[in-house]
Scaffold this active site. Structure first.
Site, mmCIF file in Angstrom:
data_model
loop_
_atom_site.group_PDB
_atom_site.id
_atom_site.type_symbol
_atom_site.label_atom_id
_atom_site.label_comp_id
_atom_site.label_asym_id
_atom_site.label_seq_id
_atom_site.Cartn_x
_atom_site.Cartn_y
_atom_site.Cartn_z
ATOM 1 N N CYS A 1 45.810 40.522 47.620
ATOM 2 C CA CYS A 1 46.168 41.230 48.852
ATOM 3 C C CYS A 1 45.774 42.702 48.739
ATOM 4 C CB CYS A 1 47.663 41.100 49.122
ATOM 5 S SG CYS A 1 48.140 41.985 50.626
ATOM 6 N N HIS B 1 33.733 39.394 35.872
ATOM 7 C CA HIS B 1 33.660 39.686 37.311
ATOM 8 C C HIS B 1 34.727 38.947 38.117
ATOM 9 C CE1 HIS B 1 29.153 41.020 36.905
ATOM 10 N NE2 HIS B 1 30.011 41.884 36.397
ATOM 11 N N CYS C 1 47.821 37.964 54.001
ATOM 12 C CA CYS C 1 48.966 37.784 53.104
ATOM 13 C C CYS C 1 50.235 37.669 53.941
ATOM 14 C CB CYS C 1 49.024 39.012 52.197
ATOM 15 S SG CYS C 1 50.397 39.053 51.043
ATOM 16 N N PRO D 1 14.363 30.918 31.555
ATOM 17 C CA PRO D 1 12.997 30.470 31.850
ATOM 18 C C PRO D 1 12.045 31.634 32.149
ATOM 19 C CG PRO D 1 14.522 29.780 33.590
ATOM 20 C CD PRO D 1 15.332 30.488 32.558
ATOM 21 N N ASN E 1 29.959 35.108 35.584
ATOM 22 C CA ASN E 1 30.104 34.150 36.689
ATOM 23 C C ASN E 1 31.552 34.084 37.155
ATOM 24 O OD1 ASN E 1 27.455 33.715 36.177
ATOM 25 N ND2 ASN E 1 27.743 31.745 35.153
ATOM 26 N N VAL E 2 31.701 33.871 38.455
ATOM 27 C CA VAL E 2 33.043 33.778 39.034
ATOM 28 C C VAL E 2 33.347 32.329 39.419
ATOM 29 C CG1 VAL E 2 32.957 36.156 39.891
ATOM 30 C CG2 VAL E 2 32.212 34.297 41.395
HETATM 31 P P1 OAD Z 1 20.886 36.772 38.484
HETATM 32 O O1 OAD Z 1 20.720 35.941 39.709
HETATM 33 O O2 OAD Z 1 20.528 38.207 38.555
HETATM 34 O O3 OAD Z 1 19.981 36.170 37.313
HETATM 35 C C1 OAD Z 1 19.954 34.808 37.009
HETATM 36 C C2 OAD Z 1 19.071 34.604 35.789
HETATM 37 O O4 OAD Z 1 19.137 33.243 35.422
HETATM 38 C C3 OAD Z 1 17.595 34.940 35.995
HETATM 39 O O5 OAD Z 1 17.135 35.747 34.928
HETATM 40 C C4 OAD Z 1 16.911 33.572 35.953
HETATM 41 O O6 OAD Z 1 15.602 33.626 35.391
HETATM 42 C C5 OAD Z 1 17.848 32.792 35.061
HETATM 43 N N1 OAD Z 1 17.843 31.331 35.255
HETATM 44 C C6 OAD Z 1 17.567 30.620 36.379
HETATM 45 N N2 OAD Z 1 17.690 29.307 36.167
HETATM 46 C C7 OAD Z 1 18.065 29.159 34.868
HETATM 47 C C8 OAD Z 1 18.364 28.040 34.019
HETATM 48 N N3 OAD Z 1 18.301 26.790 34.484
HETATM 49 N N4 OAD Z 1 18.719 28.283 32.735
HETATM 50 C C9 OAD Z 1 18.800 29.557 32.258
HETATM 51 N N5 OAD Z 1 18.529 30.639 33.002
HETATM 52 C C10 OAD Z 1 18.169 30.452 34.289
HETATM 53 O O7 OAD Z 1 22.364 36.543 37.951
HETATM 54 P P2 OAD Z 1 23.233 37.417 36.940
HETATM 55 O O8 OAD Z 1 22.393 38.036 35.885
HETATM 56 O O9 OAD Z 1 24.367 36.566 36.529
HETATM 57 O O10 OAD Z 1 27.827 40.370 40.172
HETATM 58 O O11 OAD Z 1 23.774 38.547 37.896
HETATM 59 C C11 OAD Z 1 24.691 39.474 37.385
HETATM 60 C C12 OAD Z 1 25.674 39.880 38.441
HETATM 61 O O12 OAD Z 1 25.001 40.383 39.586
HETATM 62 C C13 OAD Z 1 26.525 38.755 39.007
HETATM 63 O O13 OAD Z 1 27.658 38.477 38.243
HETATM 64 C C14 OAD Z 1 26.907 39.271 40.341
HETATM 65 C C15 OAD Z 1 25.523 39.677 40.737
HETATM 66 O O14 OAD Z 1 25.286 40.269 41.894
HETATM 67 C C16 OAD Z 1 28.742 40.650 41.102
HETATM 68 O O15 OAD Z 1 28.887 39.973 42.106
HETATM 69 C C17 OAD Z 1 29.571 41.837 40.790
#
Ligand code: OAD
Length: 239
Positions: free
Chosen positions: A127, A119, A148, A214, A102-103
């Site tokens: 810049c 990330h 910048c 979930p 997460n960012v």
């Molecule tokens: P995703 O949006 O792909 O996945 C989110 C996950 O969280 C899913 O598996 C959901 O089922 C789960 N979820 C939803 N609500 C929840 C809750 N209350 N408790 C627990 N889990 C829950 O997000 P990421 O896996 O973080 O990268 O995505 C990875 C990367 O892809 C991100 O960092 C970003 C993205 O595009 C970049 O921007 C480079």
């Protein structure tokens, strides 16, 4: 044998070097949209289409409008029970680290100290000309796209698809994954590398691995325990 929640709690209690890997799902209950959920669209664009160097080259204004929107949204949300539960683990353990994709900066805002941001961070701006990077918390940004002092175009300090991860963060993450005896994966869809392979790497090195989500994910089959539920409900039961 108890429930999966009890078993994970017991393993965490015994763990010497626990590591937690988080994704967008841990911030969902704070009101932050996930990337691949139904709420992941912005003006009909999928986040994955905007978070690329190509999109930024093509239309920096559009990409910045997207990030400006996300920054505004993030400036209005607070960490949730899941973020705070992780702060409590850190207080109790000698060694404990969070690796996050997460960012949003919510782990640090909650009070976690050892956070590896794979990330980058949305509050940092870099810049594309002189490479200067700094924190910028202006919401909304004064101009879009921002520039910048050197005249160069500024970009968000986050990692986009197809880009290298920051060397310091990825090296530290691998060190943690190699040394851990307990890894908990929370709220990630497990499809973006390299984070998606951290749990299998840890397991190959005999760590106990568990997941809170979930929904089932591609990495669920490799887990020793899967806790099916929301992070904000489940984590406080484990800690
Ligand atoms: P995703 O949006 O792909 O996945 C989110 C996950 O969280 C899913 O598996 C959901 O089922 C789960 N979820 C939803 N609500 C929840 C809750 N209350 N408790 C627990 N889990 C829950 O997000 P990421 O896996 O973080 O990268 O995505 C990875 C990367 O892809 C991100 O960092 C970003 C993205 O595009 C970049 O921007 C480079």
């Amino acid at each position: 044998m108890g429930t999966s929640t009890e078993r994970v709690r017991e393993r965490l209690h015994r763990a010497e070097r626990p590591v937690v890997l988080t994704g967008a799902g841990i911030s969902a209950e704070s009101g932050v949209p996930t990337f691949r959920g139904n709420d992941g669209l912005w003006r009909n664009h999928r986040a994955e289409e905007l978070a690329t160097p190509e999109a930024f080259r093509r239309d920096p204004k559009l990409v910045w409008e997207f990030y400006d929107w996300r920054r505004r949204l993030l400036s209005e949300v607070r960490p949730n029970r899941a973020h705070y539960a992780l702060v409590r683990i850190e207080e109790e353990k000698r060694h404990f680290s969070i690796i996050t994709q997460n960012v949003d900066g919510l782990h640090s805002l909650a009070g976690s100290r050892d956070v590896v941001e794979l990330h980058g961070n949305i509050w940092r701006i870099r810049c594309t000309g002189c490479g200067r990077e700094e924190e910028d918390r202006n919401v909304p940004l004064k101009e879009i796209p921002p520039r910048c002092g050197c005249g160069g175009l500024l970009r968000p300090g986050v990692v986009w698809f197809g880009e290298m991860l920051p060397a310091g963060a990825i090296n530290r993450a691998y060190e943690l994954v190699e040394a851990t005896d307990f890894m908990l994966v929370i709220g990630t869809s497990g499809v973006v590398q390299p984070a998606a392979s951290f749990a299998t790497m840890a397991k190959q090195r005999s760590a106990f691995v568990a997941e809170i989500n979930p929904e089932r994910t591609p990495i669920s089959p490799f887990m020793d325990e899967v806790i099916n539920g929301k992070a904000g409900d489940m984590l406080p039961q484990i800690v």
